[in-house]
Design an enzyme around this catalytic site. Structure first.
Site, PDB file in Angstrom:
ATOM      1  N   HIS A  77       0.834  -1.219   0.000  1.00 20.89           N
ATOM      2  CA  HIS A  77       0.000   0.000   0.000  1.00 20.89           C
ATOM      3  C   HIS A  77       0.865   1.264   0.000  1.00 20.89           C
ATOM      4  O   HIS A  77       0.514   2.256   0.632  1.00 20.89           O
ATOM      5  CB  HIS A  77      -0.940   0.022   1.207  1.00 20.89           C
ATOM      6  N   ASN A 150     -10.274  -2.902   2.611  1.00 22.06           N
ATOM      7  CA  ASN A 150     -10.006  -2.851   1.173  1.00 22.06           C
ATOM      8  C   ASN A 150     -11.300  -2.579   0.415  1.00 22.06           C
ATOM      9  O   ASN A 150     -12.379  -2.561   1.004  1.00 22.06           O
ATOM     10  CB  ASN A 150      -9.417  -4.186   0.701  1.00 22.06           C
TER      11      ASN A 150
HETATM   12 FE1  HDD Z   1      -2.389  -4.852   5.490  1.00 17.66          FE
HETATM   13  C1  HDD Z   1      -0.948  -1.806   5.183  1.00 17.66           C
HETATM   14  C2  HDD Z   1      -5.374  -3.546   4.334  1.00 17.66           C
HETATM   15  C3  HDD Z   1      -3.806  -7.974   5.609  1.00 17.66           C
HETATM   16  C4  HDD Z   1       0.417  -6.050   6.930  1.00 17.66           C
HETATM   17  N1  HDD Z   1      -3.029  -3.043   4.855  1.00 17.66           N
HETATM   18  C5  HDD Z   1      -2.279  -1.904   4.824  1.00 17.66           C
HETATM   19  C6  HDD Z   1      -3.078  -0.809   4.348  1.00 17.66           C
HETATM   20  C7  HDD Z   1      -4.329  -1.307   4.091  1.00 17.66           C
HETATM   21  C8  HDD Z   1      -4.295  -2.705   4.430  1.00 17.66           C
HETATM   22  C9  HDD Z   1      -5.513  -0.549   3.568  1.00 17.66           C
HETATM   23  C10 HDD Z   1      -2.595   0.597   4.132  1.00 17.66           C
HETATM   24  C11 HDD Z   1      -2.816   1.440   5.337  1.00 17.66           C
HETATM   25  C12 HDD Z   1      -2.385   2.859   5.068  1.00 17.66           C
HETATM   26  O1  HDD Z   1      -3.024   3.496   4.224  1.00 17.66           O
HETATM   27  O2  HDD Z   1      -1.429   3.277   5.690  1.00 17.66           O
HETATM   28  N2  HDD Z   1      -4.187  -5.623   4.971  1.00 17.66           N
HETATM   29  C13 HDD Z   1      -5.313  -4.908   4.633  1.00 17.66           C
HETATM   30  C14 HDD Z   1      -6.453  -5.782   4.619  1.00 17.66           C
HETATM   31  C15 HDD Z   1      -6.018  -7.027   4.966  1.00 17.66           C
HETATM   32  C16 HDD Z   1      -4.598  -6.922   5.213  1.00 17.66           C
HETATM   33  C17 HDD Z   1      -7.861  -5.343   4.293  1.00 17.66           C
HETATM   34  C18 HDD Z   1      -6.791  -8.292   5.131  1.00 17.66           C
HETATM   35  C19 HDD Z   1      -8.056  -8.343   5.388  1.00 17.66           C
HETATM   36  N3  HDD Z   1      -1.789  -6.678   6.108  1.00 17.66           N
HETATM   37  C20 HDD Z   1      -2.537  -7.835   6.095  1.00 17.66           C
HETATM   38  C21 HDD Z   1      -1.783  -8.894   6.743  1.00 17.66           C
HETATM   39  C22 HDD Z   1      -0.586  -8.353   7.131  1.00 17.66           C
HETATM   40  C23 HDD Z   1      -0.614  -6.968   6.727  1.00 17.66           C
HETATM   41  C24 HDD Z   1      -2.284 -10.306   6.939  1.00 17.66           C
HETATM   42  C25 HDD Z   1       0.579  -8.979   7.833  1.00 17.66           C
HETATM   43  C26 HDD Z   1       0.538 -10.056   8.531  1.00 17.66           C
HETATM   44  N4  HDD Z   1      -0.558  -4.083   5.905  1.00 17.66           N
HETATM   45  C27 HDD Z   1       0.428  -4.759   6.543  1.00 17.66           C
HETATM   46  C28 HDD Z   1       1.628  -3.898   6.857  1.00 17.66           C
HETATM   47  C29 HDD Z   1       1.158  -2.510   6.337  1.00 17.66           C
HETATM   48  C30 HDD Z   1      -0.202  -2.801   5.742  1.00 17.66           C
HETATM   49  C31 HDD Z   1       2.920  -4.407   6.359  1.00 17.66           C
HETATM   50  C32 HDD Z   1       2.102  -1.742   5.421  1.00 17.66           C
HETATM   51  C33 HDD Z   1       2.137  -0.342   5.924  1.00 17.66           C
HETATM   52  C34 HDD Z   1       1.395  -0.370   7.155  1.00 17.66           C
HETATM   53  O3  HDD Z   1       0.954  -1.635   7.409  1.00 17.66           O
HETATM   54  O4  HDD Z   1       1.185   0.550   7.890  1.00 17.66           O
HETATM   55  O5  HDD Z   1       1.885  -3.890   8.207  1.00 17.66           O
END
Ligand code: HDD
Length: 712
Positions: A77, A150
């Site tokens: 993202h 999402n």
């Molecule tokens: Fe995630 C960012 C949505 C599963 C690990 N995720 C991130 C963002 C969104 C989502 C919208 C951007 C937030 C922003 O604008 O700063 N992610 C989801 C959804 C998931 C999902 C809807 C499942 C239903 N994500 C998911 C899993 C993991 C992560 C299973 C790790 C185990 N996601 C992350 C992250 C991020 C992230 C690496 C990257 C930047 C942040 O978190 O802040 O931790």
């Protein structure tokens, strides 16, 4: 239609942020220490042509700051756009939850929302075929609640343990860092074809949902099943839905590819401009509420994030509205530094044991530590809660507060026992008390092993044009794969969704749908796990169709914010233009004059009109409809510039409404439209109302079968 610009923007959060704003208007340039600077253009040298001196602290400060301007982009993202707004509740939901945001209808809860694509880097195109992030930060009076969702109601995988694999597979391949912001490559489909739980989200990504017309025209979903907890401690399961007031609309893949070249900031610009124009994006919040007693009532597991609950089985109750009404003042300070954590909840809302959600509760805090540099990221203005915070967490990089007193532990008597614990009656949080009686085990529940029923339900529920887009998307994506065995494995599992779909894709790949492939199909299990137990089960049919999944069930009643290209040159028929502009602008449509040159053009009655874009700087794909007023001189000009012909052909190919008046009909003779003049969205001296209604329909998808004849 347009609301007064930023009229409602003075929320408590905006007031809080104002204290941190810095305006240099009328101010003298200084160093970071406040020293007034007389020259910021030249370094200190030993002589006019001599070397620069180490002494030059002005140079060093400026360059050092510059050298460290970037922070690590989000691992997923990374590309995103944000906006401020608020949420208002329609009715008190105390029967289900004690959360203030869902019980107090007088509140206007400030929000900050960030939309994103998943796979691409920070500078990648907005129009990638991808899931869109839909993350909402509610600054509530009981603390901050983040709903990090999402634009699709399900996720690729069932267990957070698989997230690094999924992301490594979709990101550019590690040897050559190709392709950027695209899933159409071998590593992704290698993974997908061996991890069949991904199939449901995967087919959504093949659908038009993955190429939205606008961030303002897409749904949002919390995805996981969460809990609502009322005052009595009773729990209900809940799924969160955001429904855009403008309806759900998409572009075609051909448009997406071309927009990526013409304006790769298309979605970011669209969001920014709509808010600047006072056309505030709005979504209604809907809840699917499920009593605890119904936990095992369904043919799927509520804890499985690859499953949706069809709206026909549990209706979505609309409970409030979110309005985005202010753009950030500074992209980095707000949109880049905002940190969303699914673990940020408030009393009245709680988690379930969804194993994907459980892993997310760890990952998001962890990632902020490297992204924002340390544990004090909550002190960054955009992340700061509206309510006061007091605890014994201390120090760390970039501590900006000055905690007073002798004690930083609990319990204490030297500090008067403060900060003291909150009683439940004062809004103290306690986790929902769930009875758990289980053995510790590393496995996947068998109730998660149905991987085909819901992708098939999704595909069955779509209209033929939507299904055709899916077939074309699979053909494109798999066509980009180099490995035939990966293509064949994909065909085999697409066949589990729908045979005709698999067959058409196979034809486009020049392959046959394989009858057998090496087993086990699903390899997302442990080495010693029983493959029979974990093979995806045969698809079931517990619902013939879910009409709510089709975009045709969305809203088609407005032309608000639609971009209408007006192709005109000197001498265009002003009366015709004004009549249309008056009618359309009243409804919030945006008319953009596209002339052979910049500056202004004169109408046939002598009035000057500002040119919005010259034909040199713009492209057909950036507009929703085309209007060409009459006027002999104007039409003659346009005829001379062949890019206008391309412009019209493309609009036709992309199923857009086209209206021409009088002499402008001759322009159609130069295009492929001339063969389809009886098309229901082509108007020659037609009524303004009919043209308006065709634009509100977004696209004339009935035209789709003939669009291949247009080589635009
Ligand atoms: Fe995630 C960012 C949505 C599963 C690990 N995720 C991130 C963002 C969104 C989502 C919208 C951007 C937030 C922003 O604008 O700063 N992610 C989801 C959804 C998931 C999902 C809807 C499942 C239903 N994500 C998911 C899993 C993991 C992560 C299973 C790790 C185990 N996601 C992350 C992250 C991020 C992230 C690496 C990257 C930047 C942040 O978190 O802040 O931790």
């Amino acid at each position: 239609m347009a609301k007064e610009k930023n009229s409602e923007s003075q929320s408590e959060k905006i007031e809080q942020l104002k204290a941190f704003e810095k305006d240099s208007l009328g101010k003298v340039l200084t160093t970071n220490q406040g020293l007034k600077v007389n020259d910021t253009n030249n370094s200190l040298k030993s002589g006019e042509r001599g070397s620069t001196l180490l002494e030059d602290f002005l140079l060093r400060e400026k360059i050092t700051n510059f050298d460290h301007e970037r922070i690590p982009e989000r691992i997923v993202h990374a590309r995103g756009s944000g906006a401020h707004g608020h949420f208002e509740l329609y009715e008190n939901l105390e029967e289900f939850t004690k959360a203030g945001i869902f019980t107090d209808t007088k509140r206007k809860t400030p929000v900050f929302v960030r939309f994103s694509t998943v796979a691409g880097s920070k500078g990648s195109t907005d129009l990638a075929r991808d899931v869109r992030g839909f993350a909402v930060k509610f600054y509530t009076q009981e603390g901050t609640w983040d709903l990090v969702g999402n634009n699709m109601p399900i996720f690729f995988i069932q267990d957070a343990m698989k997230f690094p694999d999924l992301i490594h597979a979709v990101k550019p391949e590690p040897n050559n860092e190709i392709p950027q912001a695209a899933s159409a490559h071998d590593t992704f489909y290698d993974f997908i074809s061996r991890t069949t739980e991904t199939l449901h989200n995967q087919i959504w990504v093949m659908s038009d949902r993955a190429i939205p017309r606008s961030l303002r025209m897409m749904e949002g979903f919390g995805i996981h099943t969460f809990r609502l907890i009322n005052k009595e401690g009773k729990s209900h399961f809940v799924k969160f839905h955001w429904k855009p007031v403008l309806g759900v609309h998409s572009v075609t893949w051909d448009e997406a590819v071309k927009i990526s070249g013409a304006d790769s900031d298309f979605h970011r610009r669209d969001l920014w401009e709509a808010i600047e124009a006072g056309q505030f994006p709005e979504w209604e919040l809907g809840l699917q509420i499920i009593p605890e007693a119904d936990e095992h009532k369904y043919d799927f597991d509520l804890l499985d994030p690859t499953k949706l609950v069809p709206e026909e089985m549990v209706p979505v109750k609309i409970v409030g509205k979110m309005t985005l009404n202010k753009n950030p003042e500074n992209f980095f300070a707000e949109t880049e530094q905002v940190a969303f954590l699914p673990g940020h909840i408030v009393p009245g809302i709680d988690f379930t044991n969804d194993p994907l959600l459980q892993g997310r509760l760890f990952s998001y805090r962890d990632t902020q530590l490297s992204r924002l540099g340390g544990p004090n990221f909550n002190q960054i203005p955009i992340n700061k809660p509206l309510v006061d915070t007091h605890n014994n967490q201390r120090d760390g990089l970039m501590q900006t507060e000055i905690p007073k007193g002798q004690t930083a532990y609990f319990p204490n008597s030297l500090g008067g026992g403060c900060p003291h614990l909150a009683k439940m009656a004062e809004g103290g949080f306690t986790s929902y008390e769930e009875r758990i009686d289980a053995k510790k085990i590393r496995t996947r529940s068998e109730s998660f092993s149905d991987h085909f029923s819901q992708p098939a339900l999704f595909y069955r529920s779509l209209k033929p044009w939507e299904q055709q887009h899916i077939m074309e998307a699979y053909s494109f994506e798999l066509g980009k794969c180099k490995q035939q065995d990966i293509q064949e494995r994909m065909l085999y599992i697409i066949n589990q969704i729908d045979y005709k779909l698999a067959e058409k894709v196979a034809d486009n790949l020049g392959l046959k749908v394989p009858k057998h492939i090496e087993k086990p199909i699903n390899q997302a299990i442990g080495a010693d796990a029983d493959p029979n137990k974990h093979e995806p089960s045969n698809k079931k049919n517990y619902l013939d169709e879910s009409p709510a999944l089709s975009q045709t069930k969305s809203k088609y009643n407005t032309i608000a914010t639609r971009q209408i290209a007006v192709l005109a040159a000197d001498g265009f028929n002003e009366k015709q233009y004004k009549k249309l502009a008056d009618a359309f602008e009243k409804e919030g449509a945006q008319l953009k004059i596209i002339a052979p040159h910049g500056g202004s053009i004169k109408g046939d009655a002598g009035q000057d009109y500002k040119v919005h874009e010259s034909i040199i700087t713009t492209e057909s794909v950036l507009y929703d409809a085309v209007y060409i007023p009459g006027g002999k001189a104007s039409v003659k000009w346009i005829q001379k510039m062949k890019k206008y012909v391309k412009f019209i052909n493309e609009a036709f190919k992309h199923c857009k409404a086209i209206a021409v008046e009088d002499e402008a009909e001759s322009l159609l003779e130069m295009t492929y439209v001339t063969d389809y003049k009886d098309d229901e969205a082509v108007f020659i001296n037609g009524s303004t109302k009919a043209f308006r209604d065709a634009i509100a329909q977004h696209r004339n998808w009935n035209r789709l079968p003939v669009t291949d004849n247009v080589p635009a």
